[in-house]
Scaffold this active site. Sequence first.
Site, short mmCIF file in Angstrom:
data_model
loop_
_atom_site.label_atom_id
_atom_site.label_comp_id
_atom_site.label_asym_id
_atom_site.label_seq_id
_atom_site.Cartn_x
_atom_site.Cartn_y
_atom_site.Cartn_z
CG HIS A 1 -22.79 19.97 24.94
ND1 HIS A 1 -22.50 19.09 23.92
CD2 HIS A 1 -21.77 19.86 25.83
CE1 HIS A 1 -21.35 18.48 24.19
NE2 HIS A 1 -20.88 18.94 25.33
CG ASP B 1 -28.35 18.18 27.64
OD1 ASP B 1 -27.96 17.44 28.57
OD2 ASP B 1 -27.57 18.71 26.83
CD GLN C 1 -22.59 20.10 33.23
OE1 GLN C 1 -22.24 20.18 34.39
NE2 GLN C 1 -21.80 19.58 32.30
CE LYS D 1 -20.49 15.99 30.97
NZ LYS D 1 -21.16 16.81 29.97
CB CYS E 1 -19.09 21.17 23.56
SG CYS E 1 -17.74 20.01 23.54
C1 LIG Z 1 -21.42 16.83 28.75
C2 LIG Z 1 -22.65 17.37 28.14
C3 LIG Z 1 -23.21 16.82 26.99
C4 LIG Z 1 -22.55 15.68 26.24
O1 LIG Z 1 -22.38 14.57 27.07
P1 LIG Z 1 -21.48 13.34 26.58
O2 LIG Z 1 -21.24 12.57 27.84
O3 LIG Z 1 -20.22 13.92 26.00
O4 LIG Z 1 -22.27 12.58 25.57
C5 LIG Z 1 -24.38 17.36 26.50
N1 LIG Z 1 -24.97 18.39 27.13
C6 LIG Z 1 -24.48 18.94 28.24
C7 LIG Z 1 -25.20 20.07 28.90
C8 LIG Z 1 -23.29 18.47 28.78
O5 LIG Z 1 -22.79 19.02 29.87
#
Ligand SMILES: *Cc1c(COP(=O)(O)O)cnc(C)c1O
Length: 412
Positions: free
Chosen positions: A129, A206, A209, A232, A370
């Site tokens: 992302h 990260d 998800q 999320k 993104c």
């Molecule tokens: C949504 C997402 C982000 C960014 O998260 P924010 O809540 O917009 O800060 C980063 N990495 C992944 C894999 C995402 O799905």
Amino acid sequence: MMAESQSGYNVETIRNLFPILNRKVKGRDLIYFDNAATAQKPIQVIEALTHYYSHYNANIHRGLHTLADEATAAFEATRHSIQHFIGAAVPEEIIFTKGTTESINLVASAWGNTHLQKGDEIIISSLEHHANIVPWQMVAEARGAQLRVIPIDDNGVLDMEAFQNMLNEKTRFVSIVHASNALGVINPVEDIITLAHKFDALVLVDAAQSSVHLELDVQQLDCDFLVFSGHKIYGPTGTGILYGKKALLEMLPPYQGGGEMIKEVTFEKTTYNELPFKFEAGTPNIADFIALKPAVDFIQDIGKKNIHAHEDALLRYATEKLETIDGLHIRGNVANKVSVVSFTIDDIHPQDLAILLDNQGIAVRTGHHCAQPLMKRLGIVGTTRASFAAYNTFEEIDIFAQALNKSIKMLK
Ligand SMILES: *Cc1c(COP(=O)(O)O)cnc(C)c1O
């Protein structure tokens, strides 16, 4: 129509907790398949927000009155609940931020600006992302370090051999997405962490998800940092988590200066507060963090494993249906993925498709998600992405597949 996936998993009971699922869009029942962008909120989360503002709104940690005490206790209860949610050793390892994006920026800035030397290397992957690309580019540029990118195959699977070849004495940091938001593909983070640690490189996962779909245990993973967003995982927006190993967080300098993060301030010198407050300058997002706890409870009460089994059944059902559509290509069509179906259709622009689906009450996401470098690698402008959550149903997928076929006929 298939039967419900899990004995004991009652999707109707779950749906009844989400007021938004009662609304109509363009005269139809809303079908919400944009869960990878943000999940809907159960009533417990919404009520926790109004209850806080109606009964004990106060600034936290410094107060010596009843309201401040109650607010502080509720805020810190969320920290404990997040600690258990990801298996962290102590609550001090849980830092509250605005979201995944801010968590990554915090690490890239606080660690990168004090540890990166000219010629050092940072590794990310082709699946990232933008939030896990740009902060590293910024700090790499400032410090004269180099950003390297693990390649993928056409299905979005990481080239682990290339990764191994990339690792060397100059590798200082590996920042990697656990599950791709654009394709759903799950990366082998356990192997990545083990390999990176052989070269004494730190690893950030990260989990934006994966946190909602997969069981996470940071101690078992042995990751150095792990980040995700409350919105999320059925919680409020503006709530982010940074997990870091205590010794590392202690070593890092603060990210922002201000109130709350200090022990003592004079005009000559300031000493910093201890963890986690060292990284939480200013009045935090008290209400939303208090309301994040019922979101975590919601997941724990049903059981992440049970939710995952339901989502996985939805994913398989949707994949089978969509694969029969002429000219439709699922991107990242691999076995090991979270409940995301990302696809392109020959001669149809995702944007046109999204408008027709919205007219039928269906919310999907279209575009680059993104992840522009990933789209470029796959040779496409973007995809249409349907992503499933605890409250989605097989009937919704049937309606979606019908709507899709109807839309394709209109566009061709
Ligand atoms: C949504 C997402 C982000 C960014 O998260 P924010 O809540 O917009 O800060 C980063 N990495 C992944 C894999 C995402 O799905």
